[in-house]
Design a protein around this motif. Structure first.
Motif, PDB file in Angstrom:
ATOM      1  N   LEU A 196       0.829  -1.205   0.000  1.00 54.69           N
ATOM      2  CA  LEU A 196       0.000   0.000   0.000  1.00 54.69           C
ATOM      3  C   LEU A 196       0.865   1.257   0.000  1.00 54.69           C
ATOM      4  O   LEU A 196       0.504   2.275  -0.601  1.00 54.69           O
ATOM      5  CB  LEU A 196      -0.920   0.002   1.223  1.00 54.69           C
ATOM      6  N   SER A 197       2.031   1.170   0.656  1.00 53.45           N
ATOM      7  CA  SER A 197       2.949   2.309   0.682  1.00 53.45           C
ATOM      8  C   SER A 197       3.798   2.381  -0.575  1.00 53.45           C
ATOM      9  O   SER A 197       4.003   3.463  -1.148  1.00 53.45           O
ATOM     10  CB  SER A 197       3.851   2.222   1.922  1.00 53.45           C
ATOM     11  N   LEU A 198       4.282   1.232  -1.032  1.00 53.38           N
ATOM     12  CA  LEU A 198       5.180   1.216  -2.187  1.00 53.38           C
ATOM     13  C   LEU A 198       4.492   1.647  -3.479  1.00 53.38           C
ATOM     14  O   LEU A 198       5.120   2.258  -4.348  1.00 53.38           O
ATOM     15  CB  LEU A 198       5.774  -0.192  -2.366  1.00 53.38           C
ATOM     16  N   LYS A 199       3.210   1.334  -3.623  1.00 54.44           N
ATOM     17  CA  LYS A 199       2.542   1.647  -4.894  1.00 54.44           C
ATOM     18  C   LYS A 199       2.343   3.145  -5.084  1.00 54.44           C
ATOM     19  O   LYS A 199       1.984   3.581  -6.176  1.00 54.44           O
ATOM     20  CB  LYS A 199       1.203   0.919  -4.974  1.00 54.44           C
ATOM     21  N   GLN A 200       2.577   3.935  -4.034  1.00 50.12           N
ATOM     22  CA  GLN A 200       2.476   5.380  -4.146  1.00 50.12           C
ATOM     23  C   GLN A 200       3.801   6.031  -4.552  1.00 50.12           C
ATOM     24  O   GLN A 200       3.848   7.239  -4.772  1.00 50.12           O
ATOM     25  CB  GLN A 200       2.020   5.977  -2.795  1.00 50.12           C
ATOM     26  N   GLU A 257       4.640   4.789 -10.368  1.00 47.58           N
ATOM     27  CA  GLU A 257       3.841   5.614 -11.276  1.00 47.58           C
ATOM     28  C   GLU A 257       4.527   5.752 -12.629  1.00 47.58           C
ATOM     29  O   GLU A 257       3.861   5.736 -13.679  1.00 47.58           O
ATOM     30  CB  GLU A 257       3.621   6.994 -10.650  1.00 47.58           C
ATOM     31  N   ALA A 258       5.852   5.888 -12.614  1.00 49.99           N
ATOM     32  CA  ALA A 258       6.592   6.004 -13.878  1.00 49.99           C
ATOM     33  C   ALA A 258       6.465   4.735 -14.705  1.00 49.99           C
ATOM     34  O   ALA A 258       6.318   4.783 -15.933  1.00 49.99           O
ATOM     35  CB  ALA A 258       8.056   6.309 -13.588  1.00 49.99           C
ATOM     36  N   LYS A 290       3.997   2.663 -14.723  1.00 53.84           N
ATOM     37  CA  LYS A 290       2.643   2.630 -15.302  1.00 53.84           C
ATOM     38  C   LYS A 290       2.557   3.538 -16.520  1.00 53.84           C
ATOM     39  O   LYS A 290       1.948   3.188 -17.537  1.00 53.84           O
ATOM     40  CB  LYS A 290       1.623   3.058 -14.252  1.00 53.84           C
ATOM     41  N   ILE A 291       3.164   4.714 -16.417  1.00 54.25           N
ATOM     42  CA  ILE A 291       3.128   5.665 -17.529  1.00 54.25           C
ATOM     43  C   ILE A 291       3.815   5.090 -18.761  1.00 54.25           C
ATOM     44  O   ILE A 291       3.356   5.288 -19.904  1.00 54.25           O
ATOM     45  CB  ILE A 291       3.782   7.002 -17.117  1.00 54.25           C
ATOM     46  N   TYR A 292       4.916   4.353 -18.549  1.00 58.22           N
ATOM     47  CA  TYR A 292       5.654   3.761 -19.669  1.00 58.22           C
ATOM     48  C   TYR A 292       5.014   2.480 -20.193  1.00 58.22           C
ATOM     49  O   TYR A 292       5.585   1.809 -21.041  1.00 58.22           O
ATOM     50  CB  TYR A 292       7.095   3.482 -19.250  1.00 58.22           C
ATOM     51  N   GLY A 293       3.845   2.135 -19.682  1.00 62.60           N
ATOM     52  CA  GLY A 293       3.074   1.032 -20.252  1.00 62.60           C
ATOM     53  C   GLY A 293       3.270  -0.320 -19.612  1.00 62.60           C
ATOM     54  O   GLY A 293       2.844  -1.339 -20.181  1.00 62.60           O
ATOM     55  N   ALA A 294       3.897  -0.376 -18.454  1.00 66.40           N
ATOM     56  CA  ALA A 294       4.077  -1.662 -17.778  1.00 66.40           C
ATOM     57  C   ALA A 294       2.728  -2.183 -17.285  1.00 66.40           C
ATOM     58  O   ALA A 294       1.888  -1.418 -16.793  1.00 66.40           O
ATOM     59  CB  ALA A 294       5.035  -1.511 -16.598  1.00 66.40           C
ATOM     60  N   SER A 295       2.502  -3.483 -17.445  1.00 60.72           N
ATOM     61  CA  SER A 295       1.260  -4.086 -16.969  1.00 60.72           C
ATOM     62  C   SER A 295       1.260  -4.169 -15.447  1.00 60.72           C
ATOM     63  O   SER A 295       2.292  -3.985 -14.796  1.00 60.72           O
ATOM     64  CB  SER A 295       1.098  -5.490 -17.562  1.00 60.72           C
ATOM     65  N   HIS A 296       0.085  -4.460 -14.892  1.00 62.96           N
ATOM     66  CA  HIS A 296      -0.017  -4.553 -13.440  1.00 62.96           C
ATOM     67  C   HIS A 296       0.913  -5.652 -12.897  1.00 62.96           C
ATOM     68  O   HIS A 296       1.575  -5.462 -11.867  1.00 62.96           O
ATOM     69  CB  HIS A 296      -1.466  -4.837 -13.030  1.00 62.96           C
ATOM     70  N   TRP A 297       0.938  -6.784 -13.578  1.00 62.10           N
ATOM     71  CA  TRP A 297       1.769  -7.884 -13.109  1.00 62.10           C
ATOM     72  C   TRP A 297       3.252  -7.527 -13.210  1.00 62.10           C
ATOM     73  O   TRP A 297       4.049  -7.902 -12.349  1.00 62.10           O
ATOM     74  CB  TRP A 297       1.480  -9.153 -13.898  1.00 62.10           C
ATOM     75  N   HIS A 307       8.800  -4.187  -9.485  1.00 61.53           N
ATOM     76  CA  HIS A 307       8.962  -2.985  -8.666  1.00 61.53           C
ATOM     77  C   HIS A 307       8.446  -3.145  -7.232  1.00 61.53           C
ATOM     78  O   HIS A 307       8.964  -2.488  -6.332  1.00 61.53           O
ATOM     79  CB  HIS A 307       8.262  -1.797  -9.334  1.00 61.53           C
ATOM     80  N   ILE A 308       7.423  -3.958  -7.038  1.00 62.42           N
ATOM     81  CA  ILE A 308       6.864  -4.122  -5.688  1.00 62.42           C
ATOM     82  C   ILE A 308       7.599  -5.214  -4.921  1.00 62.42           C
ATOM     83  O   ILE A 308       8.191  -4.969  -3.859  1.00 62.42           O
ATOM     84  CB  ILE A 308       5.359  -4.436  -5.742  1.00 62.42           C
ATOM     85  N   ILE A 309       7.597  -6.429  -5.462  1.00 58.11           N
ATOM     86  CA  ILE A 309       8.182  -7.578  -4.752  1.00 58.11           C
ATOM     87  C   ILE A 309       9.679  -7.397  -4.487  1.00 58.11           C
ATOM     88  O   ILE A 309      10.139  -7.688  -3.372  1.00 58.11           O
ATOM     89  CB  ILE A 309       7.902  -8.885  -5.535  1.00 58.11           C
ATOM     90  N   PRO A 310      10.502  -6.917  -5.460  1.00 54.45           N
ATOM     91  CA  PRO A 310      11.934  -6.748  -5.141  1.00 54.45           C
ATOM     92  C   PRO A 310      12.200  -5.787  -3.992  1.00 54.45           C
ATOM     93  O   PRO A 310      13.213  -5.918  -3.303  1.00 54.45           O
ATOM     94  CB  PRO A 310      12.509  -6.202  -6.460  1.00 54.45           C
ATOM     95  N   ASN A 311      11.324  -4.829  -3.750  1.00 53.34           N
ATOM     96  CA  ASN A 311      11.526  -3.873  -2.665  1.00 53.34           C
ATOM     97  C   ASN A 311      11.046  -4.403  -1.316  1.00 53.34           C
ATOM     98  O   ASN A 311      11.083  -3.673  -0.328  1.00 53.34           O
ATOM     99  CB  ASN A 311      10.802  -2.563  -2.988  1.00 53.34           C
ATOM    100  N   LEU A 312      10.620  -5.650  -1.295  1.00 56.45           N
ATOM    101  CA  LEU A 312      10.200  -6.281  -0.048  1.00 56.45           C
ATOM    102  C   LEU A 312      11.276  -7.221   0.499  1.00 56.45           C
ATOM    103  O   LEU A 312      11.025  -7.960   1.434  1.00 56.45           O
ATOM    104  CB  LEU A 312       8.902  -7.078  -0.275  1.00 56.45           C
TER     105      LEU A 312
END
Length: 296
Positions: free
Chosen positions: A181-185, A190-191, A193-200, A206-211
């Motif tokens: 919830l914190s990392l997705k902000q 956001e960058a 997503k803008i460059y067209g990366a899918s949710h997965w 970007h999410i899992i490696p930062n955990l």
């Protein structure tokens, strides 16, 4: 104003990485360092101890039944009620207990990290439904569920891996969900997503490696918990099946012979306690070292 010579004396070292500073903080924790050394010694002993011994964990010596520990006869930890060398049995039991702890923890990590990351990333109704499922599962008596699995499907070591791992993913799922919830902000999400990366792709790259910091601490704190659960099952006679053994099974056997042959209980219980204490000290040390309030 500094002179040229003063400029030349300034150190020219690269900035320290976060993980380097984590290691520096961890080195200040003597309990964690000693525990890491002891765990390495236990792992090496469990791997090469039975190989170096002249006895086998399955060989039965009817002339050496319940023999006390002795260097003379080569039974360093004595023998059990069937004449099997207790040193080899303890090393083999340590190997199995550590393997169960590691594999079951990895199973819970795979489930919990992906579940929590998806719930936290999508949020909204998806998050609400997934977390209510977690709450419902929390209320279930999972130990009773695992015992039923052992009774119906037999004491299979692979089933033990899956069953114990399947009851430990709820905690890490909640933790990962909160961090996601914190990392997705963050700006890099956001960058992406803008460059067209899918949710997965965002979740995976970007999410899992930062955990990773949370995952490392979770592993060191969950392995002893899993070993304790397996030991409890083995103590009830529902764990590892002969001729394989674990520290819990050895403690259960030793408890029956405690009055006449105390060494059957002392040595397996000592190794079990050592492993549990060491992993807990390592987990506490890593948790303090990776604390974001202390590591910039």
């Amino acid at each position: 104003m500094p002179t040229n010579s003063e400029f030349l004396e300034l150190p020219n070292s690269p900035p320290e990485s976060i993980w380097f500073r984590v290691w520096l903080r961890l080195k200040q924790n003597r309990a964690a360092l000693i525990s890491m050394s002891l765990i390495v010694i236990v792992i090496i002993s469990a791997l090469i101890g039975p190989v170096l011994s002249s006895y086998s964990g399955e060989d039965i010596d009817y002339e050496s039944i319940a023999v006390a520990p002795s260097i003379v006869n080569g039974h360093l930890f004595g023998t059990d009620s069937l004449g099997r060398d207790l040193f080899v049995r303890t090393m083999e039991g340590s190997r199995i207990s550590l393997l169960i702890g590691l594999v079951a923890t990895l199973v819970s990590l795979v489930i919990g990290i992906h579940y929590g990351a998806i719930a936290g990333y999508y949020g909204g109704r998806v998050d609400e439904i997934m977390m209510r499922i977690v709450d419902i599962l929390y209320s279930m008596p999972f130990m009773f569920f695992v015992i039923l699995l052992m009774v119906f499907f037999g004491r299979n070591i692979f089933l033990i891996f899956i069953a114990i791992g399947a009851i430990n993913w709820l905690d890490i799922a909640r933790i990962v969900r909160g961090q996601t919830l914190s990392l997705k902000q963050q700006g890099y999400v956001e960058a992406a997503k803008i460059y067209g990366a899918s949710h997965w792709q965002v979740i995976k790259r970007h999410i899992i490696p930062n955990l990773i910091g949370i995952v490392i601490v979770y592993i060191t704190l969950t392995i002893p918990q899993v070993i304790l659960v397996e030991s409890f099952l083995s103590f009830l006679g529902l764990g590892i099946q002969e001729p394989m053994t674990s520290l819990g099974a050895l403690v259960s056997e030793g408890a029956e012979e405690m009055e006449s042959s105390s060494w059957m209980l002392i040595f397996p219980a000592l190794f079990l306690s050592l492993i549990l204490f060491c992993f807990n000290f390592i987990g506490d040390g890593l948790r303090d070292a990776i604390d974001p309030k202390q590591v910039n």
